[in-house]
Design a protein around this motif. Structure first.
Motif, PDB file in Angstrom:
ATOM      1  N   SER A 142       0.763  -1.158  -0.087  1.00  0.00           N
ATOM      2  CA  SER A 142      -0.028   0.214  -0.192  1.00  0.00           C
ATOM      3  C   SER A 142       0.935   1.237   0.064  1.00  0.00           C
ATOM      4  CB  SER A 142      -1.095   0.085   1.185  1.00  0.00           C
ATOM      5  OG  SER A 142      -2.043  -0.846   0.893  1.00  0.00           O
ATOM      6  N   GLY A 143       2.118   1.220  -0.235  1.00  0.00           N
ATOM      7  CA  GLY A 143       3.151   2.237  -0.121  1.00  0.00           C
ATOM      8  C   GLY A 143       3.813   2.737   1.023  1.00  0.00           C
ATOM      9  N   ASN A 144       3.069   2.155   2.216  1.00  0.00           N
ATOM     10  CA  ASN A 144       3.815   2.550   3.747  1.00  0.00           C
ATOM     11  C   ASN A 144       5.220   2.214   3.723  1.00  0.00           C
ATOM     12  OD1 ASN A 144       1.269   3.708   4.866  1.00  0.00           O
ATOM     13  ND2 ASN A 144       0.502   1.596   4.736  1.00  0.00           N
ATOM     14  N   GLU A 145       5.828   3.284   4.168  1.00  0.00           N
ATOM     15  CA  GLU A 145       7.473   3.045   4.454  1.00  0.00           C
ATOM     16  C   GLU A 145       7.717   2.492   5.978  1.00  0.00           C
ATOM     17  OE1 GLU A 145      11.964   4.791   3.420  1.00  0.00           O
ATOM     18  OE2 GLU A 145      10.007   6.045   3.929  1.00  0.00           O
ATOM     19  N   LEU A 146       8.520   1.258   6.023  1.00  0.00           N
ATOM     20  CA  LEU A 146       8.576   0.566   7.201  1.00  0.00           C
ATOM     21  C   LEU A 146      10.251   0.370   7.276  1.00  0.00           C
ATOM     22  CD1 LEU A 146       5.832  -0.514   6.741  1.00  0.00           C
ATOM     23  CD2 LEU A 146       5.851  -1.100   9.134  1.00  0.00           C
ATOM     24  N   ALA A 147      10.733  -0.031   8.317  1.00  0.00           N
ATOM     25  CA  ALA A 147      12.211  -0.302   8.460  1.00  0.00           C
ATOM     26  C   ALA A 147      12.361  -1.879   9.178  1.00  0.00           C
ATOM     27  CB  ALA A 147      13.170   0.743   9.097  1.00  0.00           C
ATOM     28  N   VAL A 148      13.310  -2.380   9.121  1.00  0.00           N
ATOM     29  CA  VAL A 148      13.741  -3.547   9.926  1.00  0.00           C
ATOM     30  C   VAL A 148      15.211  -3.427  10.260  1.00  0.00           C
ATOM     31  CG1 VAL A 148      13.785  -5.981   9.992  1.00  0.00           C
ATOM     32  CG2 VAL A 148      12.107  -4.993   8.454  1.00  0.00           C
ATOM     33  N   TRP A 149      15.421  -3.828  11.526  1.00  0.00           N
ATOM     34  CA  TRP A 149      16.824  -3.661  12.053  1.00  0.00           C
ATOM     35  C   TRP A 149      17.300  -4.701  12.819  1.00  0.00           C
ATOM     36  CZ3 TRP A 149      19.696  -3.281  16.780  1.00  0.00           C
ATOM     37  CH2 TRP A 149      18.698  -3.471  17.715  1.00  0.00           C
ATOM     38  N   SER A 150      18.539  -4.898  13.027  1.00  0.00           N
ATOM     39  CA  SER A 150      18.953  -6.119  13.767  1.00  0.00           C
ATOM     40  C   SER A 150      20.390  -5.699  14.087  1.00  0.00           C
ATOM     41  CB  SER A 150      19.196  -7.436  12.995  1.00  0.00           C
ATOM     42  OG  SER A 150      19.836  -8.548  13.401  1.00  0.00           O
ATOM     43  N   ASP A 151      20.464  -6.351  15.552  1.00  0.00           N
ATOM     44  CA  ASP A 151      21.699  -6.240  16.027  1.00  0.00           C
ATOM     45  C   ASP A 151      22.715  -7.527  15.905  1.00  0.00           C
ATOM     46  OD1 ASP A 151      20.375  -8.148  17.702  1.00  0.00           O
ATOM     47  OD2 ASP A 151      20.836  -6.958  19.459  1.00  0.00           O
ATOM     48  N   GLN A 152      22.285  -8.575  15.223  1.00  0.00           N
ATOM     49  CA  GLN A 152      22.817  -9.519  14.705  1.00  0.00           C
ATOM     50  C   GLN A 152      23.703  -9.285  13.395  1.00  0.00           C
ATOM     51  OE1 GLN A 152      22.257 -12.516  16.961  1.00  0.00           O
ATOM     52  NE2 GLN A 152      21.210 -10.928  17.991  1.00  0.00           N
ATOM     53  N   GLY A 153      24.970 -10.344  13.370  1.00  0.00           N
ATOM     54  CA  GLY A 153      25.627 -10.163  12.090  1.00  0.00           C
ATOM     55  C   GLY A 153      26.171  -8.910  11.675  1.00  0.00           C
TER      56      GLY A 153
END
Length: 125
Positions: free
Chosen positions: A107-118
């Motif tokens: 639907s065009g919404n911007e989100l993010a995904v983060w990690s402290d792994q790797g």
């Protein structure tokens, strides 16, 4: 912990509720409860919230807040986002404390995904 003055619920617009629900089910395992034809609440997302039918989209280039999700395997999550029809707006990059990417859902919404792994990997792309 007191719930007084805590963020309790988040609502995002969605042009296509069915596509948006399917995307978040497929990639993140969220559940949904519909409240009429123009609203759906999501569950199993870490924070309760919902999507309301609207032609607008939540995007950082328009001044919107960025919803950031967590992943134990950032590369796998990015691949799942792309396979489910998400579009990457910022490829994986490092920042102090971790790595992340940003994407647009159907639907065009911007989100993010983060990690402290790797974090020791060279992930800047």
């Amino acid at each position: 912990m007191s719930t007084h003055h805590r963020i309790d619920y988040v609502e995002l617009p969605a042009r296509d509720l069915d596509n948006t629900k399917q995307f978040f089910r497929d990639v993140f395992g969220w559940g949904f409860t519909d409240f009429g034809p123009d609203y759906t609440a999501f569950e199993d997302a870490g924070l309760m919230g919902g999507f309301f039918r609207d032609s607008q989209a939540s995007r950082t280039d328009r001044g919107a807040a960025l919803v950031v999700l967590y992943s134990r395997d950032l590369d796998q999550t990015q691949a799942q986002v792309e396979a489910a029809g998400g579009r990457i707006s910022k490829a994986i990059f490092s920042f102090p404390g971790g790595r992340r990417f940003q994407f647009f859902e159907p639907s065009g919404n911007e989100l993010a995904v983060w990690s402290d792994q790797g974090m020791d990997e060279s992930a800047d792309q």
